[in-house]
Design a protein around this motif. Structure first.
Motif, PDB file in Angstrom:
ATOM      1  N   PRO B  60     -10.954  -7.923  -3.165  1.00  0.00           N
ATOM      2  CA  PRO B  60     -10.607  -7.765  -1.577  1.00  0.00           C
ATOM      3  C   PRO B  60     -10.811  -8.899  -0.613  1.00  0.00           C
ATOM      4  CG  PRO B  60     -12.402  -6.008  -2.481  1.00  0.00           C
ATOM      5  CD  PRO B  60     -12.118  -7.034  -3.518  1.00  0.00           C
ATOM      6  N   MET B  71      -9.846   0.573   6.758  1.00  0.00           N
ATOM      7  CA  MET B  71      -8.756   0.049   5.696  1.00  0.00           C
ATOM      8  C   MET B  71      -9.140   0.561   4.418  1.00  0.00           C
ATOM      9  SD  MET B  71      -7.218  -3.355   6.894  1.00  0.00           S
ATOM     10  CE  MET B  71      -5.856  -3.585   5.768  1.00  0.00           C
ATOM     11  N   SER B  72     -10.414   1.070   4.234  1.00  0.00           N
ATOM     12  CA  SER B  72     -10.831   1.318   3.031  1.00  0.00           C
ATOM     13  C   SER B  72     -10.696   2.989   3.141  1.00  0.00           C
ATOM     14  CB  SER B  72     -12.167   0.875   2.550  1.00  0.00           C
ATOM     15  OG  SER B  72     -12.391  -0.428   2.573  1.00  0.00           O
ATOM     16  N   SER B 123      -4.214  -2.161  10.699  1.00  0.00           N
ATOM     17  CA  SER B 123      -3.929  -3.590   9.817  1.00  0.00           C
ATOM     18  C   SER B 123      -3.510  -4.606  10.877  1.00  0.00           C
ATOM     19  CB  SER B 123      -3.006  -3.080   8.814  1.00  0.00           C
ATOM     20  OG  SER B 123      -1.687  -3.030   9.276  1.00  0.00           O
ATOM     21  N   THR B 208       1.674  -0.142   4.690  1.00  0.00           N
ATOM     22  CA  THR B 208       0.689  -0.712   3.936  1.00  0.00           C
ATOM     23  C   THR B 208       0.791  -2.293   3.514  1.00  0.00           C
ATOM     24  OG1 THR B 208       2.171  -0.456   2.231  1.00  0.00           O
ATOM     25  CG2 THR B 208       0.349   1.422   2.684  1.00  0.00           C
ATOM     26  N   PHE B 211      -2.238  -4.292   3.311  1.00  0.00           N
ATOM     27  CA  PHE B 211      -3.360  -3.844   2.390  1.00  0.00           C
ATOM     28  C   PHE B 211      -3.301  -4.559   0.924  1.00  0.00           C
ATOM     29  CE2 PHE B 211      -3.446  -0.575   5.623  1.00  0.00           C
ATOM     30  CZ  PHE B 211      -4.416   0.084   5.577  1.00  0.00           C
ATOM     31  N   ARG B 215      -7.688  -1.341  -1.983  1.00  0.00           N
ATOM     32  CA  ARG B 215      -7.057  -0.532  -0.997  1.00  0.00           C
ATOM     33  C   ARG B 215      -5.448  -0.073  -1.074  1.00  0.00           C
ATOM     34  NH1 ARG B 215      -9.860  -4.793   2.592  1.00  0.00           N
ATOM     35  NH2 ARG B 215     -11.986  -3.750   2.857  1.00  0.00           N
ATOM     36  N   TRP B 219      -3.660   3.621  -1.930  1.00  0.00           N
ATOM     37  CA  TRP B 219      -2.340   3.801  -1.460  1.00  0.00           C
ATOM     38  C   TRP B 219      -1.338   4.456  -2.437  1.00  0.00           C
ATOM     39  CZ3 TRP B 219      -2.027   6.013   2.803  1.00  0.00           C
ATOM     40  CH2 TRP B 219      -2.704   5.562   4.168  1.00  0.00           C
TER      41      TRP B 219
END
Lengths: 147, 302
Positions: B60, B71-72, B123, B208, B211, B215, B219
Motif C-alpha cells: 500500500p 480507505m481501508s 479519496s 475506486t 484505491f 484496498r 473492493w
C-alpha cells in the motif's frame, strides 16, 4: 511460507495490469498498444488489462521522447504506482529520442528520468513485439520488480 | 434461528465458503462472455482469483493516517455488509429467518453503494468524486423501484419475513416485482447500459480510482459478492417451490443465479452506456411504473 511466495509469484505472472502514459508520443506506438487488446491479439487471455488509474497498475508503459511538459506528470505517475512495478519503454522514442534527439523541448531519453526495465524498439513496434516485451516485463514483475 | 444455523448461513452456505468462489466465478463469467461476444478468447477461469491475490500482495502507498483508515475500513464494511445480506437469503424454506429480516436485508444491501459514495469522496480525487456523485444520484433513482417491488411482495404475502414472502407472494404481484428487481440489477452491479457510475475510460474507475493494492482487492471482492447476493435474492424470489428437497433447491438457486449472470453480461456486451440523466430517467419512469404496478396489484387484488 514457500507456498504463499509461489502463489504470489504465479498471481503476479497471471494478472499484470498496464498503465499507458504518452510522454509526447506521435500516437503511433499508442495505436499499436491498443491493437493488442483487439480480437486479433487479445492480451486479456494472458490476464493483461489496460487500467485507467496508475494506482491499479503493475506495469507502466511509456511512449514518446519525454517532452518538457510531460516530465512532471511522468514522475508523479511513477510515484503513484504501488510496488512492485516495472517500466516498459515503448518504441524508439523513449529509448533514444529517435528523430526528436537534440530538440530543446525534449528531456529524454526515458532512462534519464525513470529506471527502465524493458525496451521495445521499433517506430512503431508491431503488436507481437509489444506482447513479447510485456512478457519480459511480467517475468521481472513476478520476481518483485526493480523496487 | 439458532446460533449454529446462523453461523452456518453466514460462513458456509450461502455465506463465505460458497459466496467467495462463486463471486470469482461470476466475475469471470461476465468477462469471458463479453470477450466471446466481441470475438476474443477472454481470460481463463482462474483470472479473478489471481487478480485478488496479486492485489493483496501489492504494497500500500503511504497516506495521511485518517484517510488511510477510512480507505481501508470502507471496503471491509462493504464486504461485511454484503456477506450479511447473503446469510439472510432463505435458500432453504425452513432454515429459520425471522420477522423483519426483509428490512435488515434491504439495509445491508444498501451498505456497499453507500461505502462506494463515501470512498469516492474520501479519496479526494476528482474522478472518485465524480463517480461517487453519479453513484449517489443513481442509487436514489433505483431505490424507488427496488423498494417498491419488495414492499409490494411483502404486502402480497402479508409478512416481513423473507422465507414467507418467497413462498406465499401471489404471481400477479411477483411477476411485475421480479421485472422491477431485474431492471435494478445492472445499475446496482454497475454494468452496461447503466455503468455511468464507474464509467471505464471516461472517469477511470469512478469511486475506486484512487484505491490501490489490498484496498482495491477488497473492493473487487465486494463487487463479486454483490453479484452473488443480488442474483441470489432474485433467484430466491423466483423459485418458491416449498416442497422441493433441499439438494434440488440448492441446485436451482445456483442455476438461476448463474443464468442471470449470463443474461446480464450479454445485455452489457450488447449495449452502450447511457448518460446519467438517461439512466436515472429509466428508473424514475419505467422502474417506478413496474414497482407501482406491483404495489397496486398487491393492494387491490382480493
Amino acid at each position: 511460507m514457500r507456498l504463499i511466495d509461489s502463489l504470489v509469484r504465479t498471481s503476479r505472472r497471471r494478472s499484470p495490469w498496464l498503465f499507458h502514459l504518452n510522454a509526447g508520443s506521435c500516437n503511433g506506438c499508442d495505436i499499436e498498444l491498443v491493437a493488442c487488446l483487439t480480437p486479433r491479439y487479445d492480451v486479456e487471455q494472458l490476464g493483461i488489462r489496460l487500467e485507467g488509474s496508475p494506482r491499479h497498475a503493475d506495469i507502466i508503459v511509456v511512449s514518446g521522447p519525454v517532452t518538457r511538459t510531460t516530465r512532471a506528470a511522468l514522475e508523479t505517475v511513477y510515484a503513484q504506482v504501488p510496488d512492485p512495478k516495472v517500466v516498459v519503454a515503448l518504441g524508439s522514442c523513449p529509448a533514444s529520442c529517435n528523430v526528436f534527439a537534440g530538440s530543446p523541448t525534449v528531456e529524454g531519453p526515458l532512462d534519464r528520468i525513470l529506471p527502465v526495465d524493458v525496451y521495445v524498439p521499433g517506430c512503431p513496434p508491431r503488436p507481437d513485439a509489444i506482447i513479447a516485451g510485456i512478457a519480459e516485463a511480467i517475468a521481472l514483475l513476478a520476481e518483485g520488480g526493480h523496487a | 434461528m439458532t446460533v449454529g444455523r446462523a453461523l452456518f448461513q453466514l460462513l458456509v452456505f450461502p455465506g463465505l465458503l460458497y459466496a467467495v468462489p462463486v463471486a470469482w466465478l461470476m466475475l469471470w463469467m461476465e468477462r469471458k462472455l463479453t470477450a466471446r461476444l466481441q470475438g476474443r478468447i477472454g481470460p481463463p477461469f482462474y483470472q479473478p482469483f489471481f487478480d485478488f491475490v496479486k492485489l493483496l500482495a501489492k504494497r500500500p502507498l503511504p497516506r495521511p493516517p485518517l484517510q488511510a483508515l477510512a480507505m481501508s475500513a470502507l471496503p471491509v464494511l462493504a464486504v461485511a455488509g454484503t456477506l450479511g445480506a447473503l446469510a439472510l437469503l432463505p435458500v432453504f424454506p425452513h432454515s429459520g429467518g425471522f420477522t423483519g429480516d426483509l428490512v435488515l436485508l434491504v439495509a445491508l444491501l444498501e451498505i456497499p453503494p453507500l461505502c462506494a459514495v463515501l470512498a469516492g469522496f474520501v479519496s479526494r480525487s476528482i474522478y472518485g468524486e465524480l463517480g461517487a456523485t453519479r453513484e449517489a444520484v443513481l442509487s436514489i433513482a433505483y431505490s424507488l423501484p427496488f423498494l417498491a417491488a419488495l414492499v409490494a411482495l411483502a404486502a402480497a404475502a402479508n409478512s416481513l419475513s423473507l422465507s414467507v414472502i418467497s413462498q406465499q407472494a401471489m404471481w400477479q404481484v411477483r411477476l411485475p416485482a421480479l421485472l422491477a428487481l431485474a431492471l435494478c440489477l445492472p445499475v446496482k452491479l454497475r454494468v452496461n447500459p447503466f455503468s455511468v457510475a464507474n464509467a471505464e475510460q471516461e472517469i477511470y474507475a469512478g469511486a475506486t480510482t484512487e484505491f490501490e493494492g489490498p484496498r482495491l482487492a477488497l473492493w473487487e471482492l465486494a463487487h463479486g459478492l454483490e453479484w452473488v447476493a443480488l442474483t441470489g435474492l432474485w433467484a430466491v424470489l423466483a423459485f418458491p417451490a416449498a416442497n422441493a428437497a433441499w439438494p434440488l433447491r440448492a441446485v436451482v438457486f445456483v442455476a438461476i443465479s448463474l443464468a442471470l449472470v449470463l443474461v446480464l453480461a450479454a445485455v452489457a456486451a450488447a449495449t452502450a452506456r447511457l448518460k446519467l440523466a438517461q439512466a436515472a430517467r429509466v428508473y424514475w419512469l419505467w422502474g417506478s411504473a413496474l414497482g407501482v404496478l406491483a404495489m397496486v396489484v398487491a393492494v387491490v387484488w382480493p
